[in-house]
Enzyme design. Structure first.
Site, PDB file in Angstrom:
ATOM      1  N   ASN A  15     -17.931  13.541  -0.026  1.00  0.00           N
ATOM      2  CA  ASN A  15     -17.413  13.324  -1.259  1.00  0.00           C
ATOM      3  C   ASN A  15     -16.178  12.389  -1.098  1.00  0.00           C
ATOM      4  O   ASN A  15     -15.104  12.550  -0.410  1.00  0.00           O
ATOM      5  CB  ASN A  15     -16.924  14.609  -1.649  1.00  0.00           C
ATOM      6  CG  ASN A  15     -16.401  14.628  -3.010  1.00  0.00           C
ATOM      7  OD1 ASN A  15     -15.861  13.722  -3.461  1.00  0.00           O
ATOM      8  ND2 ASN A  15     -17.078  15.517  -3.814  1.00  0.00           N
ATOM      9  N   HIS A  18     -11.501  11.396  -3.395  1.00  0.00           N
ATOM     10  CA  HIS A  18     -10.030  11.571  -3.164  1.00  0.00           C
ATOM     11  C   HIS A  18      -9.775  10.000  -2.598  1.00  0.00           C
ATOM     12  O   HIS A  18      -8.597   9.789  -2.570  1.00  0.00           O
ATOM     13  CB  HIS A  18      -9.754  12.547  -2.159  1.00  0.00           C
ATOM     14  CG  HIS A  18      -9.747  14.145  -2.840  1.00  0.00           C
ATOM     15  ND1 HIS A  18      -9.057  14.093  -3.959  1.00  0.00           N
ATOM     16  CD2 HIS A  18     -10.451  14.790  -2.675  1.00  0.00           C
ATOM     17  CE1 HIS A  18      -9.387  15.243  -4.517  1.00  0.00           C
ATOM     18  NE2 HIS A  18     -10.629  15.974  -3.802  1.00  0.00           N
ATOM     19  N   HIS A  51     -17.649  12.829  -8.221  1.00  0.00           N
ATOM     20  CA  HIS A  51     -17.508  13.562  -9.407  1.00  0.00           C
ATOM     21  C   HIS A  51     -17.016  12.546 -10.462  1.00  0.00           C
ATOM     22  O   HIS A  51     -15.642  12.268 -10.324  1.00  0.00           O
ATOM     23  CB  HIS A  51     -16.740  14.571  -9.083  1.00  0.00           C
ATOM     24  CG  HIS A  51     -16.727  15.710 -10.332  1.00  0.00           C
ATOM     25  ND1 HIS A  51     -16.019  16.696 -10.079  1.00  0.00           N
ATOM     26  CD2 HIS A  51     -17.215  15.767 -11.536  1.00  0.00           C
ATOM     27  CE1 HIS A  51     -16.175  17.651 -11.108  1.00  0.00           C
ATOM     28  NE2 HIS A  51     -16.628  16.880 -12.248  1.00  0.00           N
ATOM     29  N   ARG A  53     -15.391  12.862 -13.519  1.00  0.00           N
ATOM     30  CA  ARG A  53     -14.522  14.075 -14.205  1.00  0.00           C
ATOM     31  C   ARG A  53     -14.498  13.307 -15.888  1.00  0.00           C
ATOM     32  O   ARG A  53     -14.189  12.357 -15.730  1.00  0.00           O
ATOM     33  CB  ARG A  53     -13.243  14.355 -13.807  1.00  0.00           C
ATOM     34  CG  ARG A  53     -13.458  15.086 -12.787  1.00  0.00           C
ATOM     35  CD  ARG A  53     -12.169  15.859 -11.708  1.00  0.00           C
ATOM     36  NE  ARG A  53     -11.923  17.182 -12.669  1.00  0.00           N
ATOM     37  CZ  ARG A  53     -12.098  18.463 -12.212  1.00  0.00           C
ATOM     38  NH1 ARG A  53     -12.741  18.533 -10.913  1.00  0.00           N
ATOM     39  NH2 ARG A  53     -11.859  19.401 -13.017  1.00  0.00           N
ATOM     40  N   ARG A  57     -10.185  11.367 -13.273  1.00  0.00           N
ATOM     41  CA  ARG A  57      -9.133  11.282 -12.397  1.00  0.00           C
ATOM     42  C   ARG A  57      -9.690  11.021 -10.906  1.00  0.00           C
ATOM     43  O   ARG A  57      -8.840  10.631 -10.067  1.00  0.00           O
ATOM     44  CB  ARG A  57      -8.503  12.723 -12.317  1.00  0.00           C
ATOM     45  CG  ARG A  57      -9.135  13.818 -11.436  1.00  0.00           C
ATOM     46  CD  ARG A  57      -8.446  15.038 -11.223  1.00  0.00           C
ATOM     47  NE  ARG A  57      -8.409  15.944 -12.467  1.00  0.00           N
ATOM     48  CZ  ARG A  57      -8.529  17.239 -12.264  1.00  0.00           C
ATOM     49  NH1 ARG A  57      -8.392  17.687 -11.136  1.00  0.00           N
ATOM     50  NH2 ARG A  57      -8.811  17.923 -13.379  1.00  0.00           N
ATOM     51  N   THR A 109     -12.591  21.971  -8.196  1.00  0.00           N
ATOM     52  CA  THR A 109     -13.689  22.861  -8.895  1.00  0.00           C
ATOM     53  C   THR A 109     -13.627  24.056  -8.402  1.00  0.00           C
ATOM     54  O   THR A 109     -14.160  24.263  -7.159  1.00  0.00           O
ATOM     55  CB  THR A 109     -15.237  22.147  -8.740  1.00  0.00           C
ATOM     56  OG1 THR A 109     -15.156  20.773  -9.207  1.00  0.00           O
ATOM     57  CG2 THR A 109     -16.297  22.821  -9.572  1.00  0.00           C
ATOM     58  N   GLU A 159     -26.307  24.325  -4.795  1.00  0.00           N
ATOM     59  CA  GLU A 159     -25.201  24.055  -3.663  1.00  0.00           C
ATOM     60  C   GLU A 159     -24.216  25.438  -3.746  1.00  0.00           C
ATOM     61  O   GLU A 159     -23.719  25.493  -4.954  1.00  0.00           O
ATOM     62  CB  GLU A 159     -24.494  22.829  -4.191  1.00  0.00           C
ATOM     63  CG  GLU A 159     -23.149  22.588  -2.975  1.00  0.00           C
ATOM     64  CD  GLU A 159     -22.587  21.280  -3.090  1.00  0.00           C
ATOM     65  OE1 GLU A 159     -23.338  20.387  -3.427  1.00  0.00           O
ATOM     66  OE2 GLU A 159     -21.426  21.110  -2.862  1.00  0.00           O
ATOM     67  N   HIS A 198     -17.442  22.937  -0.280  1.00  0.00           N
ATOM     68  CA  HIS A 198     -16.130  23.286  -0.827  1.00  0.00           C
ATOM     69  C   HIS A 198     -15.213  23.562   0.205  1.00  0.00           C
ATOM     70  O   HIS A 198     -15.476  24.768   0.727  1.00  0.00           O
ATOM     71  CB  HIS A 198     -16.149  23.987  -2.077  1.00  0.00           C
ATOM     72  CG  HIS A 198     -14.701  23.685  -3.028  1.00  0.00           C
ATOM     73  ND1 HIS A 198     -14.594  22.590  -3.920  1.00  0.00           N
ATOM     74  CD2 HIS A 198     -13.576  24.482  -2.865  1.00  0.00           C
ATOM     75  CE1 HIS A 198     -13.366  22.869  -4.430  1.00  0.00           C
ATOM     76  NE2 HIS A 198     -12.740  23.883  -3.774  1.00  0.00           N
TER      77      HIS A 198
HETATM   78  N1  PXP Z   1     -19.607  20.306  -3.652  1.00  0.00           N
HETATM   79  C1  PXP Z   1     -19.135  20.136  -4.868  1.00  0.00           C
HETATM   80  C2  PXP Z   1     -19.977  20.662  -6.006  1.00  0.00           C
HETATM   81  C3  PXP Z   1     -17.694  19.762  -5.320  1.00  0.00           C
HETATM   82  O1  PXP Z   1     -17.272  19.670  -6.676  1.00  0.00           O
HETATM   83  C4  PXP Z   1     -16.697  19.368  -4.387  1.00  0.00           C
HETATM   84  C5  PXP Z   1     -15.351  19.020  -4.551  1.00  0.00           C
HETATM   85  O2  PXP Z   1     -14.827  19.818  -5.440  1.00  0.00           O
HETATM   86  C6  PXP Z   1     -17.176  19.556  -3.009  1.00  0.00           C
HETATM   87  C7  PXP Z   1     -18.543  19.776  -2.567  1.00  0.00           C
HETATM   88  C8  PXP Z   1     -16.295  19.208  -1.874  1.00  0.00           C
HETATM   89  O3  PXP Z   1     -15.217  20.111  -1.491  1.00  0.00           O
HETATM   90  P1  PXP Z   1     -14.049  19.605  -0.890  1.00  0.00           P
HETATM   91  O4  PXP Z   1     -13.498  18.270  -1.261  1.00  0.00           O
HETATM   92  O5  PXP Z   1     -13.319  20.805  -0.681  1.00  0.00           O
HETATM   93  O6  PXP Z   1     -14.553  19.286   0.618  1.00  0.00           O
END
Ligand code: PXP
Length: 247
Positions: A15, A18, A51, A53, A57, A109, A159, A198
């Protein structure tokens, strides 16, 4: 991401939100999430997750096509179940769309999607995305009633939200881990491919990666945070090694 792409291997979706968050802090073009996607591809990541949003952001609209063009990796497009996001997904046709709950005021999330309580709202969204050939995933808490709701909705993927597991300690963490393992097994028995994500880190990923039914982990914040110190190549490679060692 289809299991045919990587049979038997636990896939790592990175992901890159960030990277965009840091870029957006100054409003310019650097650091570019597209470059992050290219690095993830070069070090053997299996997919890119991002994502869009409602408040933009993280990634911005124009990032979607740029990320898709940057690598051959499948894009897992995280989105709220809104008409606006469905239209955007249909325009870009990502490999997968992960439907997530979204509240403007949350930092991330924070919980799973209430697939059980929102069947009527989600059914047309799942249908429209699926009809367009997009693989739909529902980001849900590891609860039987949410898996049952995903079955009713015809989602091919769930997921499982690992946030509670990641934040728990000691005995409570073991309880959360068992919940995720049980729900991954329940999903798989019902023909749904389970993913998880997550809050995963080098320290907590292995117990999750060892759950045999899981096909994919999506990891973001920790990998990007580590990348500040060691570089994105190294952080993704280290996560990959830990996942492989756990299988
Ligand atoms: N999976 C989903 C559906 C998410 O929304 C997120 C980010 O919130 C992640 C995985 C990755 O989470 P993290 O950034 O905490 O690794």
């Amino acid at each position: 991401m289809n299991s045919v792409l990587n049979p038997g291997r636990l896939r790592l979706g990175v992901n890159i939100d960030h990277v965009a968050t840091v870029r957006n802090a100054r409003g310019g073009d650097h650091p570019d999430p597209m470059r992050a996607a290219q690095i993830v591809a070069a070090v053997g990541g299996d997919g890119i997750t991002a994502h869009l949003r409602e408040d933009r952001r993280h990634i911005r609209d124009e990032d979607i096509a740029r990320i898709q063009a940057a690598t051959a990796l499948p894009l897992n497009f995280e989105m709220a179940a809104t008409d606006e996001m469905v239209e955007i997904a249909l325009r870009h046709r990502p490999h997968a769309a992960c439907i997530v709950p979204e509240r403007r005021e949350e930092r991330t999330t924070e919980g799973g999607l209430d697939a059980a309580g929102q069947h009527n709202r989600l059914a047309p969204v799942v249908a429209r995305l699926s009809d367009a050939g997009i693989r739909v995933s529902l980001f849900i808490a590891p609860e039987a009633r949410q898996i049952e709701a995903a079955i009713k909705l015809g989602a091919p993927v769930v997921e499982l939200h690992t946030g509670e597991y990641a934040h728990a300690e000691g005995e409570a963490r073991a309880v959360e881990l068992k919940r995720i393992a049980d729900m991954a097994a329940l999903a798989a028995r019902n023909g749904i491919e389970p993913h998880a994500g997550h809050g995963l880190t080098y320290d907590n990923v292995q117990a999750i990666a060892a759950i045999p039914q899981l096909a994919e982990l999506n990891i973001g914040h920790y990998l990007i945070g580590e990348a500040i110190f060691v570089g994105l190549e190294a952080s993704v490679q280290r996560m990959r090694e830990l996942m492989d060692a756990a299988r």
